[in-house]
Design an enzyme around this catalytic site. Structure first.
Site, PDB file in Angstrom:
ATOM      1  CB  ILE A   1     114.534  63.016  46.911  1.00  0.00           C
ATOM      2  CG1 ILE A   1     115.810  63.859  47.075  1.00  0.00           C
ATOM      3  CG2 ILE A   1     114.035  62.492  48.259  1.00  0.00           C
ATOM      4  CD1 ILE A   1     115.606  65.152  47.842  1.00  0.00           C
TER       5      ILE A   1
ATOM      6  CG  HIS B   1     109.412  59.996  40.449  1.00  0.00           C
ATOM      7  ND1 HIS B   1     109.163  59.832  41.800  1.00  0.00           N
ATOM      8  CD2 HIS B   1     110.318  60.994  40.352  1.00  0.00           C
ATOM      9  CE1 HIS B   1     109.883  60.701  42.480  1.00  0.00           C
ATOM     10  NE2 HIS B   1     110.593  61.429  41.631  1.00  0.00           N
TER      11      HIS B   1
END
Length: 173
Positions: A91, A97
């Site tokens: 998510i 990231h």
């Protein structure tokens, strides 16, 4: 096609080969466990529904989605499977990231598939928020685990089926 426009659990049963003689590995990430285990249940149940024997389904849990490729490689080394299904959920957060993890998993699974000659299925949900992930883990957009299982069965069947007829050259080659 975007999963918002398609139900991930919708498919034609008559187009799915029997998985009775096939073996599968499932590698599932523990991060976002409430989502990844819903993916796992959908995947496992779909494999069994199409004839896979429970004793021919090998499961490995890894800490997070980044570790899916290493887990798939380890599973390949321990079991002779026809296909490996990797299930995870990334998510988007405050940083980028997610982009690094998603790309690393995609490239890693592609490389494993090419080097082993076995299908490695990308069952990674890559969403902007938790609700989108829940929608794709058995919610309003179906279950990515179901879609991943069907893809694994079809790809394993393709590998076992000899190519028939003449191979035609494509334009430009």
């Amino acid at each position: 096609m975007a999963s918002a426009l398609k139900n991930l659990s919708a498919y034609n049963d008559t187009d799915v080969p029997s998985a009775e003689e096939m073996t599968f590995g499932i590698v599932v990430a523990e991060w976002n466990v409430h989502i990844t285990h819903a993916l796992y249940e959908g995947c496992y149940d779909t494999l069994v529904k199409h004839g896979a024997k429970p004793e021919n389904i090998y499961t490995m849990q890894v800490p997070g989605s980044f570790e899916l490729t290493a887990g798939a490689r380890m599973l390949n080394g321990q079991q002779n499977v026809d296909a490996v299904i990797c299930l995870g959920c990334v998510i988007k957060g405050e940083t980028s990231h997610d982009e690094y993890i998603n790309q690393a998993v995609a490239i890693g699974l592609t490389n494993l598939g090419l080097t082993t000659g076995k299908p490695h299925i990308f069952g990674l949900i890559t969403t902007n928020n938790e609700q989108q992930a829940l929608d794709r883990a058995g919610g309003k957009h179906g279950n990515k685990g179901v879609e991943s299982a069907i893809t694994a069965i079809r790809m394993a069947s393709l590998k076992k089926t000899p190519i028939q007829g003449k191979v035609k050259r494509a334009i430009g080659f």
